[in-house]
Design an enzyme around this catalytic site. Structure first.
Site, PDB file in Angstrom:
ATOM      1  N   GLY A  14       0.750  -1.234  -0.026  1.00  0.00           N
ATOM      2  CA  GLY A  14      -0.045  -0.071   0.118  1.00  0.00           C
ATOM      3  C   GLY A  14       1.002   1.266   0.057  1.00  0.00           C
ATOM      4  O   GLY A  14       0.709   2.259   0.548  1.00  0.00           O
ATOM      5  N   THR A  16       2.773   4.125  -2.759  1.00  0.00           N
ATOM      6  CA  THR A  16       2.325   4.808  -3.739  1.00  0.00           C
ATOM      7  C   THR A  16       1.763   3.915  -5.054  1.00  0.00           C
ATOM      8  O   THR A  16       0.562   4.091  -5.688  1.00  0.00           O
ATOM      9  CB  THR A  16       3.176   5.708  -4.497  1.00  0.00           C
ATOM     10  N   LYS A  81       5.073  21.842 -10.927  1.00  0.00           N
ATOM     11  CA  LYS A  81       6.282  21.843 -11.276  1.00  0.00           C
ATOM     12  C   LYS A  81       6.512  21.907 -12.822  1.00  0.00           C
ATOM     13  O   LYS A  81       5.748  21.434 -13.469  1.00  0.00           O
ATOM     14  CB  LYS A  81       6.998  20.328 -10.950  1.00  0.00           C
ATOM     15  N   GLU A 349      15.117  11.962 -13.035  1.00  0.00           N
ATOM     16  CA  GLU A 349      14.087  12.560 -13.941  1.00  0.00           C
ATOM     17  C   GLU A 349      12.703  12.159 -13.280  1.00  0.00           C
ATOM     18  O   GLU A 349      11.717  12.376 -14.092  1.00  0.00           O
ATOM     19  CB  GLU A 349      14.191  12.274 -15.327  1.00  0.00           C
ATOM     20  N   THR A 351      10.964   9.550 -12.714  1.00  0.00           N
ATOM     21  CA  THR A 351      10.236   8.731 -13.579  1.00  0.00           C
ATOM     22  C   THR A 351       9.471   7.477 -12.880  1.00  0.00           C
ATOM     23  O   THR A 351       8.691   6.862 -13.607  1.00  0.00           O
ATOM     24  CB  THR A 351      10.899   8.214 -14.359  1.00  0.00           C
ATOM     25  N   GLU A 438      12.986   7.582 -30.651  1.00  0.00           N
ATOM     26  CA  GLU A 438      12.351   6.297 -30.887  1.00  0.00           C
ATOM     27  C   GLU A 438      11.246   5.700 -30.387  1.00  0.00           C
ATOM     28  O   GLU A 438      10.756   6.233 -29.233  1.00  0.00           O
ATOM     29  CB  GLU A 438      13.568   5.275 -30.431  1.00  0.00           C
TER      30      GLU A 438
END
Ligand code: FAD
Length: 505
Positions: A14, A16, A81, A349, A351, A438
């Site tokens: 539990g 994120t 952001k 970054e 991600t 790509e």
């Protein structure tokens, strides 16, 4: 005859990932009669406790869930952001913004940056930031929503994400998931039962004796990878050769006491053996130092972090170990891993939460019946592996493209042999300023350009079409674009004014 549909989904974990999966699956599949979704989490184990900066795709995830943005901003103490400010990455004393949204405006059917490259060749050394409304608004501390309906507006080239309190976000999603019928079970999973012949997971048992049966298991157990890694033994593909950072120390602190408003930017400052993040939220600042243990001790990493805080620490430092890479198959038998259970790439970054989101979308696209046909599973795994690989190459670029030679760590990074995909991108940009994106990869031309150009990769030429425009016309247009952006930014409210205006603070 088609196989019976899945009736019981069990999410283990539990954090994120677990609550994003529970909220999304209950929203999308919740109306299916007879479908039960159970989430098991252990408060005693807790969550990883970090993960606060996101990328623009999160806005769509929240929209899918029908989340009201002002309510979300208020409840998760979120800020906006517009990109990431990279400090000291190119060389000490240098900084740039990797913005969301586009640079400038395309001309003569080719990308704007070819005209910027031509301007550079003509002696106009204006940095790329000046051509991005996201970068300029971010640095000026201003925010407004993108103007999607008007392609001529500079605001049409803006994109945004959120920085939020991860614990509050999980609780926010939990409320929605429970309202949509998800059953939450508290306790530590201690046993996992498998079908004796197929090896499919059939049931998990908790320390307190509770047993939970399922047909599809979603492993959101974090770095433990309880089902996929520990039980099914799916191996981990280790990329630490290219991404040597393997530790983080994180801490929250109070905001600056001067009353200065924060910029709507995440900041990443390169340090001697890694980098430090600064994520300003409404009520506090999240900080962390990601470093390579081969080049720096835990004590030195912690001291470095504590020496660079805005305010007073709000807790003790949280030490985290990780390896960059992913499980070779993120879906095996009837177990699909989301979040840290499936893999991890350092948060340079932002991600990881996005990978949870794209994993959920992909699971919905290839949602199985009880037949669990291999062709869909293979496709799911191939697409996921490609996502990780694309992101890895983009992260490696940040380390490879540097002039820093002031530590062993930076010497290692600067001289490393890049993966083939990254090498091809670097060669292409150096040759002609072209950027090849790509297979619809996550990071766009803007992102690749931003990091390559701002971290010192030199393009020796630009698109021939840019040469068609007379030199003085190119310089005039560049100056015009800068002026339009500066003027638009000056009319935007500050982030605090904007939050107050929508009732989100
Ligand atoms: P966790 O948060 O670890 O949750 C695991 C869950 O499983 C917990 O609920 C735990 O109680 C439960 N669990 C585990 N074992 C058991 C058991 N036996 N029984 C019952 N329950 C169990 N992502 C971003 O997008 N942006 C960022 O800026 C960012 N920064 C990061 C910085 C660092 C240093 C790290 C390590 C990660 C960062 N991430 C970031 C990643 C982000 O934190 C995670 O992707 C995200 O929080 C998802 O974590 P998770 O839910 O997979 O795992």
């Amino acid at each position: 005859m088609s196989a019976p549909p899945i009736r019981k989904i069990v999410i283990v974990g539990g954090g994120t990932a677990g609550w994003m999966a529970a909220a999304a699956l209950s929203k999308v599949l919740g109306a299916m009669p007879g479908l039960a979704i159970t989430l098991i989490e252990s408060e005693a184990i807790g969550t990883v406790g970090v993960g606060e900066a996101t990328i623009p795709q999160i806005v769509h995830f929240n929209k899918l869930l029908g989340i009201n943005e002002a309510e979300f901003m208020r409840e998760t103490h979120a800020t906006y952001k517009l990109g990431i400010e990279f400090v000291d990455w190119t060389r000490l004393g240098h900084s740039y913004v990797h913005p969301f949204g586009q640079y400038g405006i395309d001309m003569l059917g080719i990308e704007f940056h070819h005209f910027w490259l031509k301007g550079l060749a003509l002696g106009d050394a204006t940095a790329l930031d000046a051509y991005s409304i996201g970068a300029m608004a971010g640095k000026a501390g201003r925010f407004y929503w993108p103007e999607t309906g008007n392609p001529n507006s500079p605001l049409a080239r803006l994109a945004y994400a959120f920085q939020f309190d991860a614990g509050r976000y999980a609780r926010f999603l939990r409320r929605r998931a429970e309202e949509a019928g998800v059953t939450r079970v508290e306790g530590r999973v201690t046993q996992i039962e498998q079908h004796p012949e197929t090896g499919f997971v059939t049931r998990v048992a908790l320390e307190n004796g509770t047993q939970v049966d399922g047909e599809l298991f979603i492993d959101c157990s974090g770095f433990r990878s309880l089902l996929l890694g520990q039980t099914l033994g799916v191996p981990f593909l280790d990329w630490s050769k290219w991404l040597p950072c393997d530790r983080a120390v994180a801490i929250s602190c109070t905001k600056r006491e001067t009353g200065a408003e924060d910029q709507p930017l995440t900041r990443s400052t390169a340090r001697k053996a890694g980098w430090q993040w600064r994520i300003p939220l409404q009520h506090r600042v999240g900080n962390g130092h990601v470093y390579a243990s081969a080049f720096m001790s835990e004590d030195e990493a912690t001291e470095t972090l504590l020496a660079h805080l805005d305010g007073t620490p709000l807790a003790s430092p949280n030490h985290i170990r990780f390896t960059g890479g992913h499980r070779t198959r993120v879906w095996e038998k009837n177990v699909v891993a989301l979040g840290l259970a499936g893999g991890f790439l350092e948060p340079l970054e932002s991600t990881a939460i996005h990978l949870v989101q794209s994993g959920i979308a992909r699971l919905l696209a290839y949602f199985p019946s009880t037949a669990f046909t291999q062709v869909e599973i293979d496709r799911f795994n191939a697409e996921t592996a490609q996502d990780y690989l694309d992101i890895r190459d983009f992260l490696v670029l940040h380390y490879k493209a540097t002039a820093r030679n002031d530590s062993e760590f930076w010497n290692y990074c600067r001289t490393l042999d890049p993966p083939d995909g990254l090498k091809a991108k670097l060669d292409m940009f150096r040759s002609s300023g072209r950027i090849v994106r790509e297979h619809n990869e996550l990071f766009t031309e803007t992102s690749w350009l931003s990091v390559m150009a701002c971290q010192g990769i030199v393009a020796s030429d630009h698109h021939p079409a840019a040469a068609l425009l007379p030199d003085d016309e190119v310089l005039r247009r560049l100056s015009h674009v800068r002026g339009v952006i500066a003027s638009a930014v000056s009319q935007m409210p500050t982030q605090d004014q904007f939050l107050a205006s929508i009732g989100g603070a």
